[in-house]
Design an enzyme around this catalytic site. Sequence first.
Site, short mmCIF file in Angstrom:
data_model
loop_
_atom_site.label_atom_id
_atom_site.label_comp_id
_atom_site.label_asym_id
_atom_site.label_seq_id
_atom_site.Cartn_x
_atom_site.Cartn_y
_atom_site.Cartn_z
N ASN A 157 0.84 -1.20 0.00
CA ASN A 157 0.00 0.00 0.00
C ASN A 157 0.87 1.24 0.00
O ASN A 157 1.69 1.44 0.90
CB ASN A 157 -0.89 0.02 1.25
N GLU A 158 0.72 2.08 -1.02
CA GLU A 158 1.38 3.39 -1.09
C GLU A 158 2.85 3.32 -0.64
O GLU A 158 3.25 3.96 0.33
CB GLU A 158 0.61 4.41 -0.26
N CYS A 163 14.96 4.36 4.75
CA CYS A 163 15.60 3.84 5.96
C CYS A 163 17.10 4.08 5.85
O CYS A 163 17.67 3.97 4.75
CB CYS A 163 15.30 2.35 6.12
N CYS A 168 20.86 -0.70 4.90
CA CYS A 168 20.62 0.23 3.80
C CYS A 168 21.90 0.96 3.39
O CYS A 168 22.13 1.22 2.21
CB CYS A 168 19.52 1.21 4.17
N GLU A 316 -8.03 4.56 -5.01
CA GLU A 316 -8.62 5.21 -3.84
C GLU A 316 -9.01 6.63 -4.21
O GLU A 316 -8.31 7.33 -4.93
CB GLU A 316 -7.63 5.29 -2.67
N PHE A 366 -12.81 9.38 11.29
CA PHE A 366 -13.62 10.45 10.70
C PHE A 366 -13.28 10.68 9.23
O PHE A 366 -13.70 11.67 8.64
CB PHE A 366 -13.45 11.75 11.49
N HIS A 367 -12.49 9.77 8.64
CA HIS A 367 -12.22 9.86 7.21
C HIS A 367 -13.47 9.43 6.45
O HIS A 367 -14.17 8.50 6.85
CB HIS A 367 -11.05 8.96 6.84
#
Length: 692
Positions: A157-158, A163, A168, A316, A366-367
């Site tokens: 997701n998105e 990092c 890394c 979305e 409340f979204h």
Amino acid sequence: MSSKVPAISSKAPVMLHGADYNPEQWLKYPEVLKEDIRMMKLAGCNVMSVGIFSWVSLEREEGVFTFEWLDQLLDTFKENGVYAFLATPSGARPAWMSEKYPEVLRVERNRVRNLHGVRHNHCFTSPVYREKTALMNSKLAERYAHHPAVIGWHISNEFGGECHCEYCQNAFREWLKVKYKGDLDELNHAWWATFWSHTYTSWEQIESPAPHGETQVHGLNLDWRRFVSDQTINFCQHEIDSVRSFNPELPVTTNMHMIDGVDYRKMAKILDVVSWDAYPDWGYTEDDDDARLAAWTAMHHDMYRSFKKKPFLLMESTPSLTNWQTVSKLKRPGMHKLSSLQAVAHGSDSVQYFQWRKSRGSSEKFHGAVIDHSGHAETRVFRDVAEVGRTLAGLTDVVGTTTPAETAILFDWDNRWAVKDAQGIRNSGLKYEETVLQHYRGLWELGIPVDVVGSGDDLSGYKLVIAPMLYLISEENGKRIEKYVEQGGTFLATYWSGVVGETDLCHLGGFPGPLRRTLGIWAEETEGLHSRDLNGLVMDPGNTLKLTGDYDAHEIAELIHLEGAEALGHYRSDFYAGRPALTVNKLGAGKAYHLATRVKDPQFYVDLYAAITGKERISRTLNSELPTGVTAQLRSDGEHDYVFVQNFSGNEQVVTLDGQEYTDLESGTAAPAELKLPVNGLVMLKRPTAKA
């Protein structure tokens, strides 16, 4: 000949309509889950994205998997004609994993490791995290890859974030060794590391940018951004590989969201379908200009469509308000349908929402959602969603149609990163994205279809290519643009172009670097202007574009010399009054324009592109005058065109059609000669495709 591409899923060759669905939040409320299915059908919803943040509900403790609730859900979907994009749940890992394997948590730029919490708080390089995601994903794929309700994989997701842990850092050094062929001297030269005695004498000395360390070596900053993007894409590929073999026919996507740190053009190459999440703040922008916001949103729709030159998914959007914007106002009447169909007009084969049902607690309670806390369908929002569902059900013929664009705008991620990092002419804001939008909006107001492409893409199929603020461009891509113009293309560049090469080193020999011959100008100086400063672009009498007038200009002004180009307009004031501000250069069979200053008035860009596209015989969707804030967008199957006329002006408008034979897609009747568009209104039309 039909120019349709296959539907995203052969199981559901229709417009997809649905939402993110989180049944794991409601497992203690079976009556809610039962009611959800009934209302999905009532709203005309035929697809749900499920499992996005479900990891702990699928693996409550390490190695103990519980799939029964998901079995039941997908079986219920099948029985009721609802499909699923099944997500891999890597967007947020369980607390037990963070506790047992703290290496999965990200380390921030200050080198402090995060605590467990929020989402997207994981290291893409961590061997443990990769192992755990591969195991979870393979369990899901083994069980559901052939489930009749599942029509695709929704990978995580998105994706975004970075990092700075030792895993890394080491991966970054290895990435650099490959890029610079193991030659530290080559890296030092590419980064101009002799500046401030920053020369590296061993690979181990190289660290990612840090607030208490290195931030001023722009080549390092740019390569770090590229590495983070590549590592994110590599992790996405790792997830795809963990599910693909179980059913190679099942398409994969991941929902993008204009996150600055990922080059989505590169990410799109590993996906079967591009999808993105759009959340415009309709009705409460600072300038109260929904038309500008509509153009901004349309530009991004076009960008995602252009990645693969085929339909994308609006994965979305909100059916109501959000809970994270500065002010959370409601969508005004008509805006939900208009904004949803705007995505379809620009190439989406779906309209999906976050979220189906409002969370009862935590940050998104409340979204906006299709189902409010009231729990029933007797709401304005539900009625709006159901209306869109009915409309989409009648647009099956549009599924798989494409957008024939003769014009392209260049938008490169590494250029964007380099522009934002540049310290120089206007540190209060160079406004790269705003610059791109100014040019795009001029075309949008005219109803001219546009692809949004990269400077490394094939440009040969376009009559006009626009490159706003192409600050970073390689010699190779400069030559490609030069060849495009020589072979008959029309090109337009702006101020602050051709300044640096691919490692952020300034081009030598004068700006605009590799574009200098193409544009026929030399940019001697570029000035940043205060917000209070105002200059102007005055069109020359008898110029070849036949433009007249005096347009206000601000923020950036470039002082240029003509090297074969012809001046079309000059500066109005200051010590460079009378010097060229808009030019054209003939090169081979083509021509190249250069705009040396940022023009303030949006009407200038409409006038400019009306003149250029008229000269180049570039088609508009409608051969009609469109009121400001009204646009027309085109999709076509090669036999029929589907024309979406959309009113974002904030006022009632009338559009006179161009005399072709039009059918109203919703009513099935002949369209009137004049379209009356209410506030936030649209009309969808069908006509025979004109034959070349």
